[in-house]
Design a protein around this motif. Structure first.
Motif: not given
Length: 244
Positions: A17, A20-21, A26, A29, A31, A35, A38-39, A80, A96
Protein backbone atom coordinates in the motif's frame (compact mmCIF):
# COMPACT_ATOMS: atom_id res chain seq x y z
CA UNK A 1 -4.44 11.11 -26.10
CA UNK A 2 -1.01 9.43 -25.91
CA UNK A 3 0.80 10.34 -22.70
CA UNK A 4 3.10 9.00 -19.99
CA UNK A 5 1.30 7.10 -17.24
CA UNK A 6 2.25 4.58 -14.60
CA UNK A 7 2.00 0.81 -15.05
CA UNK A 8 1.60 -1.58 -12.08
CA UNK A 9 2.89 -5.15 -12.33
CA UNK A 10 0.34 -7.06 -10.23
CA UNK A 11 2.57 -10.14 -9.97
CA UNK A 12 5.36 -8.12 -8.35
CA UNK A 13 3.03 -6.11 -6.09
CA UNK A 14 3.31 -7.27 -2.47
CA UNK A 15 0.22 -5.39 -1.28
CA UNK A 16 2.06 -3.03 1.05
CA UNK A 17 0.00 0.00 0.00
CA UNK A 18 3.01 2.35 -0.03
CA UNK A 19 2.28 3.52 -3.58
CA UNK A 20 -1.35 4.35 -2.76
CA UNK A 21 -0.14 6.45 0.15
CA UNK A 22 2.53 8.17 -1.98
CA UNK A 23 0.03 9.02 -4.75
CA UNK A 24 -1.21 12.43 -3.61
CA UNK A 25 -3.73 12.50 -6.45
CA UNK A 26 -5.54 9.34 -5.30
CA UNK A 27 -5.11 7.54 -8.63
CA UNK A 28 -4.03 4.27 -6.97
CA UNK A 29 -6.22 2.14 -4.73
CA UNK A 30 -5.74 -1.21 -3.01
CA UNK A 31 -8.11 -3.82 -4.44
CA UNK A 32 -8.08 -7.35 -3.02
CA UNK A 33 -4.64 -6.74 -1.52
CA UNK A 34 -3.07 -5.44 -4.74
CA UNK A 35 -2.38 -1.94 -6.05
CA UNK A 36 -4.48 -0.82 -9.02
CA UNK A 37 -4.51 2.36 -11.09
CA UNK A 38 -8.25 2.95 -10.69
CA UNK A 39 -8.38 6.53 -12.01
CA UNK A 40 -6.19 7.13 -15.04
CA UNK A 41 -7.39 10.76 -15.21
CA UNK A 42 -5.99 11.30 -11.68
CA UNK A 43 -2.48 10.12 -12.64
CA UNK A 44 -0.25 13.09 -13.48
CA UNK A 45 2.55 10.87 -14.82
CA UNK A 46 5.18 12.32 -12.46
CA UNK A 47 5.69 9.04 -10.63
CA UNK A 48 5.76 9.96 -6.94
CA UNK A 49 4.67 6.37 -6.35
CA UNK A 50 7.73 4.78 -8.03
CA UNK A 51 10.34 5.26 -5.27
CA UNK A 52 7.78 4.29 -2.63
CA UNK A 53 7.37 0.78 -4.07
CA UNK A 54 9.68 -1.72 -2.31
CA UNK A 55 8.87 -4.44 -4.85
CA UNK A 56 9.83 -2.46 -7.99
CA UNK A 57 6.33 -3.17 -9.32
CA UNK A 58 5.69 0.26 -10.85
CA UNK A 59 7.09 1.68 -14.09
CA UNK A 60 6.18 4.26 -16.73
CA UNK A 61 4.62 3.58 -20.10
CA UNK A 62 3.46 5.71 -23.04
CA UNK A 63 -0.05 4.81 -24.09
CA UNK A 64 -3.54 6.04 -24.84
CA UNK A 65 -5.01 7.45 -21.62
CA UNK A 66 -7.43 10.18 -20.51
CA UNK A 67 -5.89 13.58 -19.91
CA UNK A 68 -4.88 14.48 -16.36
CA UNK A 69 -7.91 16.10 -14.71
CA UNK A 70 -6.54 18.50 -12.10
CA UNK A 71 -9.97 19.88 -11.19
CA UNK A 72 -11.30 16.40 -10.42
CA UNK A 73 -8.21 15.62 -8.35
CA UNK A 74 -8.61 18.77 -6.26
CA UNK A 75 -12.27 17.98 -5.66
CA UNK A 76 -11.41 14.40 -4.63
CA UNK A 77 -8.75 15.69 -2.22
CA UNK A 78 -11.30 18.02 -0.67
CA UNK A 79 -13.79 15.19 -0.16
CA UNK A 80 -11.08 12.98 1.35
CA UNK A 81 -10.00 15.70 3.77
CA UNK A 82 -13.60 16.25 4.86
CA UNK A 83 -14.09 12.52 5.44
CA UNK A 84 -10.86 12.22 7.44
CA UNK A 85 -11.95 15.14 9.61
CA UNK A 86 -15.31 13.47 10.18
CA UNK A 87 -13.65 10.14 11.00
CA UNK A 88 -11.42 11.80 13.58
CA UNK A 89 -14.51 13.24 15.22
CA UNK A 90 -16.27 9.87 15.39
CA UNK A 91 -13.18 7.74 16.07
CA UNK A 92 -13.61 5.74 12.84
CA UNK A 93 -10.56 4.68 10.87
CA UNK A 94 -10.09 4.57 7.13
CA UNK A 95 -9.94 1.15 5.48
CA UNK A 96 -6.63 0.01 4.00
CA UNK A 97 -5.72 -2.94 1.82
CA UNK A 98 -2.38 -3.52 3.54
CA UNK A 99 -2.29 -6.74 5.63
CA UNK A 100 0.01 -5.00 8.09
CA UNK A 101 -2.77 -2.68 9.22
CA UNK A 102 -5.31 -5.40 9.99
CA UNK A 103 -6.30 -5.32 13.65
CA UNK A 104 -5.83 -8.41 15.77
CA UNK A 105 -5.55 -9.35 19.42
CA UNK A 106 -2.55 -11.33 20.66
CA UNK A 107 -3.21 -13.78 23.48
CA UNK A 108 -0.41 -15.31 25.54
CA UNK A 109 -0.90 -18.51 27.53
CA UNK A 110 -0.45 -18.80 31.27
CA UNK A 111 2.76 -20.68 30.52
CA UNK A 112 4.01 -17.59 28.75
CA UNK A 113 3.24 -15.56 31.84
CA UNK A 114 4.73 -17.98 34.36
CA UNK A 115 7.35 -15.41 35.37
CA UNK A 116 5.61 -12.84 37.54
CA UNK A 117 6.59 -9.20 37.60
CA UNK A 118 8.45 -9.72 40.88
CA UNK A 119 10.53 -12.62 39.56
CA UNK A 120 11.48 -11.07 36.22
CA UNK A 121 15.07 -9.84 36.10
CA UNK A 122 15.65 -6.17 35.42
CA UNK A 123 16.87 -5.89 31.83
CA UNK A 124 19.68 -3.51 30.99
CA UNK A 125 19.67 -1.60 27.72
CA UNK A 126 22.22 -2.90 25.23
CA UNK A 127 22.05 0.18 23.02
CA UNK A 128 25.55 1.50 22.39
CA UNK A 129 24.96 4.62 20.29
CA UNK A 130 22.53 7.42 19.46
CA UNK A 131 20.65 8.35 17.30
CA UNK A 132 19.12 5.12 16.06
CA UNK A 133 16.77 6.38 13.34
CA UNK A 134 18.19 5.74 9.87
CA UNK A 135 17.17 9.25 8.79
CA UNK A 136 19.07 10.87 11.66
CA UNK A 137 22.21 8.73 11.79
CA UNK A 138 25.44 10.60 10.90
CA UNK A 139 27.27 8.90 8.03
CA UNK A 140 30.77 9.29 9.45
CA UNK A 141 30.14 8.55 13.12
CA UNK A 142 33.22 6.80 14.59
CA UNK A 143 31.15 3.95 16.00
CA UNK A 144 30.35 2.74 12.46
CA UNK A 145 33.95 1.84 11.66
CA UNK A 146 34.42 -1.90 12.16
CA UNK A 147 30.83 -2.24 13.36
CA UNK A 148 28.46 -5.14 13.24
CA UNK A 149 25.28 -3.47 12.02
CA UNK A 150 21.68 -4.12 13.05
CA UNK A 151 19.08 -2.67 10.68
CA UNK A 152 15.61 -3.22 12.10
CA UNK A 153 12.03 -2.29 11.38
CA UNK A 154 10.98 -0.29 14.42
CA UNK A 155 8.04 -2.54 15.34
CA UNK A 156 10.35 -5.52 15.85
CA UNK A 157 11.65 -4.32 19.21
CA UNK A 158 8.09 -4.20 20.54
CA UNK A 159 7.04 -7.56 19.14
CA UNK A 160 10.09 -9.54 20.29
CA UNK A 161 10.64 -9.52 24.04
CA UNK A 162 14.37 -10.27 24.18
CA UNK A 163 15.31 -7.85 21.40
CA UNK A 164 18.05 -6.01 23.31
CA UNK A 165 19.92 -9.10 24.45
CA UNK A 166 19.66 -11.09 21.23
CA UNK A 167 19.94 -8.41 18.56
CA UNK A 168 21.15 -5.05 19.87
CA UNK A 169 23.96 -6.36 22.08
CA UNK A 170 27.32 -5.99 20.31
CA UNK A 171 25.84 -4.18 17.32
CA UNK A 172 25.28 -0.64 16.09
CA UNK A 173 21.53 -0.18 15.72
CA UNK A 174 19.59 1.57 12.96
CA UNK A 175 15.78 1.51 12.84
CA UNK A 176 13.06 2.75 10.54
CA UNK A 177 9.61 2.03 9.12
CA UNK A 178 9.56 1.43 5.35
CA UNK A 179 5.81 2.04 5.23
CA UNK A 180 5.52 5.28 7.18
CA UNK A 181 8.86 7.03 6.54
CA UNK A 182 8.64 8.83 3.23
CA UNK A 183 12.33 8.39 2.36
CA UNK A 184 14.57 6.11 0.35
CA UNK A 185 16.62 4.34 3.02
CA UNK A 186 18.98 2.85 0.46
CA UNK A 187 20.69 6.19 -0.21
CA UNK A 188 21.58 6.83 3.45
CA UNK A 189 22.54 3.20 4.07
CA UNK A 190 24.72 3.17 0.95
CA UNK A 191 26.62 6.21 2.25
CA UNK A 192 27.15 4.53 5.62
CA UNK A 193 28.41 1.34 3.98
CA UNK A 194 30.63 3.20 1.53
CA UNK A 195 32.34 5.39 4.14
CA UNK A 196 32.85 2.78 6.85
CA UNK A 197 34.19 -0.74 7.24
CA UNK A 198 31.09 -2.69 8.27
CA UNK A 199 31.79 -6.28 9.35
CA UNK A 200 28.32 -7.73 8.81
CA UNK A 201 24.64 -6.78 8.75
CA UNK A 202 21.68 -8.30 10.54
CA UNK A 203 18.29 -7.21 9.18
CA UNK A 204 15.28 -7.77 11.43
CA UNK A 205 11.83 -7.15 9.94
CA UNK A 206 8.22 -7.91 10.78
CA UNK A 207 6.31 -10.61 8.93
CA UNK A 208 3.90 -8.12 7.30
CA UNK A 209 4.51 -7.60 3.54
CA UNK A 210 5.23 -3.87 3.68
CA UNK A 211 8.19 -4.55 5.98
CA UNK A 212 10.01 -6.12 3.03
CA UNK A 213 10.96 -2.58 2.04
CA UNK A 214 13.70 -2.49 4.65
CA UNK A 215 15.28 -5.66 3.24
CA UNK A 216 15.12 -4.23 -0.26
CA UNK A 217 16.78 -1.01 0.96
CA UNK A 218 19.73 -2.98 2.36
CA UNK A 219 20.13 -4.88 -0.92
CA UNK A 220 20.12 -1.65 -2.91
CA UNK A 221 22.51 -0.01 -0.45
CA UNK A 222 25.09 -2.74 -0.96
CA UNK A 223 24.73 -2.42 -4.73
CA UNK A 224 25.09 1.37 -4.62
CA UNK A 225 28.05 1.25 -2.23
CA UNK A 226 29.83 -1.40 -4.30
CA UNK A 227 30.40 -3.49 -1.17
CA UNK A 228 29.23 -7.05 -0.66
CA UNK A 229 28.93 -7.44 3.10
CA UNK A 230 27.89 -10.67 4.88
CA UNK A 231 24.25 -10.26 5.88
CA UNK A 232 21.21 -12.21 6.97
CA UNK A 233 17.52 -11.54 7.57
CA UNK A 234 15.35 -12.56 10.52
CA UNK A 235 11.57 -12.17 10.54
CA UNK A 236 9.57 -11.44 13.69
CA UNK A 237 5.97 -12.61 13.75
CA UNK A 238 3.30 -10.40 15.28
CA UNK A 239 2.96 -12.83 18.19
CA UNK A 240 6.67 -12.55 19.02
CA UNK A 241 8.34 -15.53 17.37
CA UNK A 242 11.35 -15.64 15.03
CA UNK A 243 11.47 -17.20 11.57
CA UNK A 244 14.37 -17.14 9.11
Amino acid sequence: MIRRIIKIDEEKCNGCGACAKACHEGAIEMVNGKAHLTREDYCDGLGDCLPACPADAISFEEREAPAYNEAAVLEAKKRKAEKQAADRQTGDTLPCGCPGTQSRSIHHTECDRKNTEDSLPKLTSQLSQWPVQIKLAPVNAPYFDGARLLIAADCTAYAYGNFHNEFIRGRITLVGCPKLDNVDYSEKLADILAHNEIKDILVVRMEVPCCGGIVNAVKLAMQKSGKLIPWRVLIVTTDGNIVE
